[in-house]
Design an enzyme around this catalytic site. Structure first.
Site, mmCIF file in Angstrom:
data_model
loop_
_atom_site.group_PDB
_atom_site.id
_atom_site.type_symbol
_atom_site.label_atom_id
_atom_site.label_comp_id
_atom_site.label_asym_id
_atom_site.label_seq_id
_atom_site.Cartn_x
_atom_site.Cartn_y
_atom_site.Cartn_z
ATOM 1 N N GLY A 152 56.510 57.830 -29.661
ATOM 2 C CA GLY A 152 55.065 57.976 -29.843
ATOM 3 C C GLY A 152 54.623 58.614 -31.145
ATOM 4 O O GLY A 152 53.555 58.284 -31.661
ATOM 5 N N GLU A 185 54.982 66.123 -32.227
ATOM 6 C CA GLU A 185 54.710 65.355 -31.003
ATOM 7 C C GLU A 185 53.448 64.515 -31.198
ATOM 8 O O GLU A 185 52.553 64.885 -31.951
ATOM 9 C CB GLU A 185 54.490 66.316 -29.824
ATOM 10 C CG GLU A 185 55.755 66.633 -29.041
ATOM 11 C CD GLU A 185 56.186 65.478 -28.136
ATOM 12 O OE1 GLU A 185 55.701 64.340 -28.305
ATOM 13 O OE2 GLU A 185 57.016 65.723 -27.255
ATOM 14 N N ASP A 186 53.393 63.409 -30.477
ATOM 15 C CA ASP A 186 52.181 62.595 -30.474
ATOM 16 C C ASP A 186 51.130 63.216 -29.562
ATOM 17 O O ASP A 186 49.966 63.353 -29.911
ATOM 18 C CB ASP A 186 52.490 61.154 -30.038
ATOM 19 C CG ASP A 186 53.305 61.090 -28.737
ATOM 20 O OD1 ASP A 186 53.749 62.152 -28.239
ATOM 21 O OD2 ASP A 186 53.497 59.981 -28.220
ATOM 22 N N ASP A 230 50.941 66.508 -22.718
ATOM 23 C CA ASP A 230 50.216 66.288 -21.463
ATOM 24 C C ASP A 230 50.569 67.463 -20.547
ATOM 25 O O ASP A 230 50.124 68.584 -20.759
ATOM 26 C CB ASP A 230 50.682 64.920 -20.937
ATOM 27 C CG ASP A 230 49.931 64.391 -19.734
ATOM 28 O OD1 ASP A 230 49.939 65.058 -18.691
ATOM 29 O OD2 ASP A 230 49.358 63.292 -19.820
ATOM 30 N N LYS A 245 46.262 67.602 -24.155
ATOM 31 C CA LYS A 245 45.437 67.546 -22.939
ATOM 32 C C LYS A 245 45.461 68.938 -22.301
ATOM 33 O O LYS A 245 46.312 69.216 -21.445
ATOM 34 C CB LYS A 245 46.010 66.511 -21.962
ATOM 35 C CG LYS A 245 45.963 65.062 -22.468
ATOM 36 C CD LYS A 245 46.557 64.102 -21.433
ATOM 37 C CE LYS A 245 46.421 62.655 -21.852
ATOM 38 N NZ LYS A 245 47.102 61.723 -20.924
ATOM 39 N N PHE A 258 44.400 58.368 -19.714
ATOM 40 C CA PHE A 258 45.520 57.718 -20.397
ATOM 41 C C PHE A 258 45.018 56.976 -21.627
ATOM 42 O O PHE A 258 44.051 56.221 -21.558
ATOM 43 C CB PHE A 258 46.220 56.746 -19.441
ATOM 44 C CG PHE A 258 47.466 56.144 -20.017
ATOM 45 C CD1 PHE A 258 48.643 56.879 -20.078
ATOM 46 C CD2 PHE A 258 47.470 54.848 -20.507
ATOM 47 C CE1 PHE A 258 49.801 56.330 -20.619
ATOM 48 C CE2 PHE A 258 48.621 54.287 -21.046
ATOM 49 C CZ PHE A 258 49.791 55.030 -21.102
ATOM 50 N N ARG A 296 51.478 50.402 -29.667
ATOM 51 C CA ARG A 296 51.870 51.415 -30.654
ATOM 52 C C ARG A 296 51.346 51.095 -32.053
ATOM 53 O O ARG A 296 51.154 51.984 -32.868
ATOM 54 C CB ARG A 296 53.397 51.530 -30.733
ATOM 55 C CG ARG A 296 54.057 52.063 -29.483
ATOM 56 C CD ARG A 296 55.492 52.484 -29.817
ATOM 57 N NE ARG A 296 56.330 52.655 -28.640
ATOM 58 C CZ ARG A 296 56.376 53.764 -27.893
ATOM 59 N NH1 ARG A 296 55.612 54.784 -28.193
ATOM 60 N NH2 ARG A 296 57.178 53.844 -26.854
HETATM 61 P P1 5GP Z 1 54.314 65.514 -20.841
HETATM 62 O O1 5GP Z 1 55.799 65.679 -20.711
HETATM 63 O O2 5GP Z 1 53.653 66.536 -21.730
HETATM 64 O O3 5GP Z 1 53.611 65.379 -19.525
HETATM 65 O O4 5GP Z 1 54.083 64.114 -21.527
HETATM 66 C C1 5GP Z 1 54.409 63.976 -22.807
HETATM 67 C C2 5GP Z 1 54.790 62.562 -23.160
HETATM 68 O O5 5GP Z 1 54.210 61.606 -22.287
HETATM 69 C C3 5GP Z 1 54.229 62.277 -24.523
HETATM 70 O O6 5GP Z 1 55.139 62.579 -25.530
HETATM 71 C C4 5GP Z 1 53.892 60.810 -24.433
HETATM 72 O O7 5GP Z 1 55.018 60.054 -24.807
HETATM 73 C C5 5GP Z 1 53.573 60.579 -22.997
HETATM 74 N N1 5GP Z 1 52.101 60.633 -22.737
HETATM 75 C C6 5GP Z 1 51.373 61.659 -22.254
HETATM 76 N N2 5GP Z 1 50.072 61.351 -22.137
HETATM 77 C C7 5GP Z 1 49.976 60.078 -22.584
HETATM 78 C C8 5GP Z 1 48.864 59.181 -22.751
HETATM 79 O O8 5GP Z 1 47.699 59.452 -22.462
HETATM 80 N N3 5GP Z 1 49.176 57.950 -23.249
HETATM 81 C C9 5GP Z 1 50.445 57.566 -23.589
HETATM 82 N N4 5GP Z 1 50.591 56.337 -24.059
HETATM 83 N N5 5GP Z 1 51.503 58.390 -23.454
HETATM 84 C C10 5GP Z 1 51.265 59.631 -22.957
HETATM 85 MG MG MG Z 2 56.026 61.453 -26.935
#
Ligand code: 5GP
Ligand code: MG
Length: 177
Positions: free
Chosen positions: A48, A102-103, A106, A134, A155, A168
């Site tokens: 990402g 990081e992109d 969440d 987020k 999302f 992407r």
């Molecule tokens: P976490 O582990 O913080 O819950 O999620 C992190 C990873 O989930 C991010 O690096 C990303 O790859 C993916 N992710 C989280 N939220 C989104 C979103 O709204 N859209 C997309 N496409 N990927 C997300």
């Molecule tokens: Mg990611």
């Protein structure tokens, strides 16, 4: 493009490229100020953050080593609890100042796993930059040093972020309908 369909889902325009790039500018300015003299290693978390990393490093006032790692946790549109490493570092980060790119953060599971893995390598410092955050979903205590933009829990896709492998390449960010 005001909307886009990827597989079975439709998305509408949410954050335009110019707004994204303003956020990248702001992050780059802070990173330059804090890290230019620390010979940092920059770590792009694939897939990402490839686009954010690309735009960010073009704005740096110094020439860092850039590394790529890959972790996965997401399936479809839902974050799952287990995070695993698919590709690791190829250099030592012991006694180095490290910036993780990081992109999006969440729930924070992915970040926590990377952060804990990296801490074992004894870096001098460990910082985190994320284009998107987020805050209402975040469940961890790790400080995110540089945040491009805060968003809600919906999302999103585009600018590196995918839905099932697609989206992407989009230069703007789209939100699920
Ligand atoms: P976490 O582990 O913080 O819950 O999620 C992190 C990873 O989930 C991010 O690096 C990303 O790859 C993916 N992710 C989280 N939220 C989104 C979103 O709204 N859209 C997309 N496409 N990927 C997300
Ligand atoms: Mg990611």
């Amino acid at each position: 493009m005001k909307s886009v369909t990827l597989k079975d889902k439709s998305f509408k325009l949410f954050i335009e490229e110019s707004t994204i790039l303003n956020a990248v500018d702001a992050v780059a300015e802070k990173v330059n100020k804090d890290l230019a003299d620390l010979n940092p290693v920059i770590v792009c978390v694939l897939g990402g953050s490839f686009m954010f990393t690309s735009d960010l490093v073009k704005r740096l006032s110094f020439n860092p080593e850039i590394q790529f790692v890959k972790y996965s946790s997401y399936h479809g549109t839902e974050s799952v609890g287990t995070v695993s490493e698919n590709l690791g570092l190829s250099i030592s980060i012991e006694n180095r100042n490290v910036l993780i790119i990081e992109d999006i953060v969440d729930r924070g599971n992915t970040l926590e796993k990377i952060y804990e893995d990296f801490k074992k390598y004894k870096p001098l410092s460990l910082r985190v930059a994320s284009l998107l955050f987020k805050p209402n979903a975040y469940q961890k205590d790790i400080k995110i040093d540089y945040v491009g933009m805060e968003i809600g829990n919906e999302f999103i896709v585009g600018y590196g972020l995918d839905y099932d492998g697609l989206g992407r390449n989009l230069k703007d960010i789209y939100i699920i309908n």
